[in-house]
Design a protein around this motif. Structure first.
Motif, short mmCIF file in Angstrom:
data_model
loop_
_atom_site.label_atom_id
_atom_site.label_comp_id
_atom_site.label_asym_id
_atom_site.label_seq_id
_atom_site.Cartn_x
_atom_site.Cartn_y
_atom_site.Cartn_z
N LYS A 65 0.94 -1.59 0.10
CA LYS A 65 0.04 -0.22 -0.04
C LYS A 65 0.59 1.18 0.32
O LYS A 65 0.23 2.08 -1.13
CB LYS A 65 -0.84 -0.22 1.45
N GLN A 66 2.23 1.40 0.74
CA GLN A 66 3.05 2.70 0.76
C GLN A 66 3.69 2.61 -0.66
O GLN A 66 4.07 2.99 -0.75
CB GLN A 66 3.51 2.43 2.40
N TYR A 67 4.83 0.93 -0.21
CA TYR A 67 6.20 1.34 -0.92
C TYR A 67 5.78 1.09 -3.18
O TYR A 67 4.93 0.17 -2.95
CB TYR A 67 6.81 -0.01 -1.09
N ARG A 68 6.92 1.77 -3.34
CA ARG A 68 6.94 1.57 -4.93
C ARG A 68 8.41 1.26 -5.14
O ARG A 68 9.42 1.80 -4.46
CB ARG A 68 5.93 2.62 -5.57
N VAL A 69 7.98 0.45 -6.61
CA VAL A 69 9.83 -0.09 -7.40
C VAL A 69 9.38 1.34 -8.13
O VAL A 69 8.87 1.03 -9.23
CB VAL A 69 9.79 -0.85 -7.42
N ILE A 70 10.42 2.33 -8.80
CA ILE A 70 10.76 2.79 -9.40
C ILE A 70 11.94 2.49 -10.73
O ILE A 70 12.99 2.53 -9.87
CB ILE A 70 10.74 4.62 -9.78
N TYR A 71 11.65 2.12 -11.91
CA TYR A 71 12.28 1.52 -12.40
C TYR A 71 12.20 1.97 -14.20
O TYR A 71 11.14 2.82 -14.32
CB TYR A 71 12.28 -0.04 -12.74
N LYS A 72 12.76 1.44 -15.12
CA LYS A 72 13.28 1.84 -16.87
C LYS A 72 13.57 0.86 -16.71
O LYS A 72 14.39 -0.16 -16.62
CB LYS A 72 14.29 2.82 -16.93
N ILE A 73 12.71 0.90 -18.23
CA ILE A 73 12.68 -0.83 -19.32
C ILE A 73 13.41 -0.16 -20.86
O ILE A 73 13.08 0.98 -21.18
CB ILE A 73 11.29 -1.02 -19.63
N ASP A 74 14.07 -0.90 -20.81
CA ASP A 74 14.98 -0.76 -22.29
C ASP A 74 14.24 -2.36 -23.06
O ASP A 74 15.16 -2.91 -22.95
CB ASP A 74 16.87 -0.94 -21.83
N ASN A 75 14.23 -1.76 -24.37
CA ASN A 75 13.51 -2.85 -24.54
C ASN A 75 14.23 -3.85 -25.90
O ASN A 75 14.39 -4.76 -26.57
CB ASN A 75 11.86 -2.97 -25.47
N ASP A 76 14.98 -2.82 -25.88
CA ASP A 76 16.25 -3.15 -27.12
C ASP A 76 17.24 -4.26 -26.65
O ASP A 76 17.22 -4.77 -27.46
CB ASP A 76 17.05 -1.24 -27.61
N ASN A 77 17.38 -3.51 -25.62
CA ASN A 77 18.63 -4.70 -24.79
C ASN A 77 18.23 -6.03 -23.59
O ASN A 77 19.00 -6.53 -22.89
CB ASN A 77 19.70 -3.55 -23.88
N VAL A 78 17.01 -5.69 -23.29
CA VAL A 78 16.31 -6.50 -22.98
C VAL A 78 16.76 -6.55 -21.45
O VAL A 78 16.70 -6.96 -20.88
CB VAL A 78 15.84 -8.13 -23.23
N TYR A 79 16.40 -5.56 -20.66
CA TYR A 79 16.55 -5.24 -19.34
C TYR A 79 15.82 -3.91 -18.46
O TYR A 79 15.58 -3.37 -19.15
CB TYR A 79 17.90 -4.55 -18.98
#
Length: 93
Positions: A65-79
């Motif tokens: 309810k409180q915590y979030r993970v912030i991330y970025k996707i790179d589809n070209d390099n699959v990570y």
């Protein structure tokens, strides 16, 4: 298979997180490794969504309810690059 890279500040944050959030983060990583961001969208509990403003180009998933993970996707390099695990504080520091 997707790779997951964690920013060095995330490793420090992991030491301070509650156990239930750590377990949920490990499940989040398993899903991303297997099927990437589309796998997260299939599970409604993560409430995966794109961010705007300062975080344009990043995504957020709910760990509890409180915590979030912030991330970025790179589809070209699959990570996925995990930028921060935060108690719903999206300000850049």
């Amino acid at each position: 298979m997707w790779d997951i890279y964690e920013h060095k500040s995330v490793i420090k944050q992991l030491k301070k997180l509650p156990v239930e959030v750590l377990k949920r983060y490990e499940k989040w990583k398993d899903i991303v490794r297997i099927s990437g961001q589309p796998g997260l969208k299939a599970i409604r509990g993560f409430n995966d969504e794109p961010l705007s403003g300062q975080w344009l180009g990043h995504r957020s998933s709910r760990l509890n309810k409180q915590y979030r993970v912030i991330y970025k996707i790179d589809n070209d390099n699959v990570y996925a690059l995990v930028e921060r695990i935060t108690p719903h504080d999206y300000r850049r520091k």
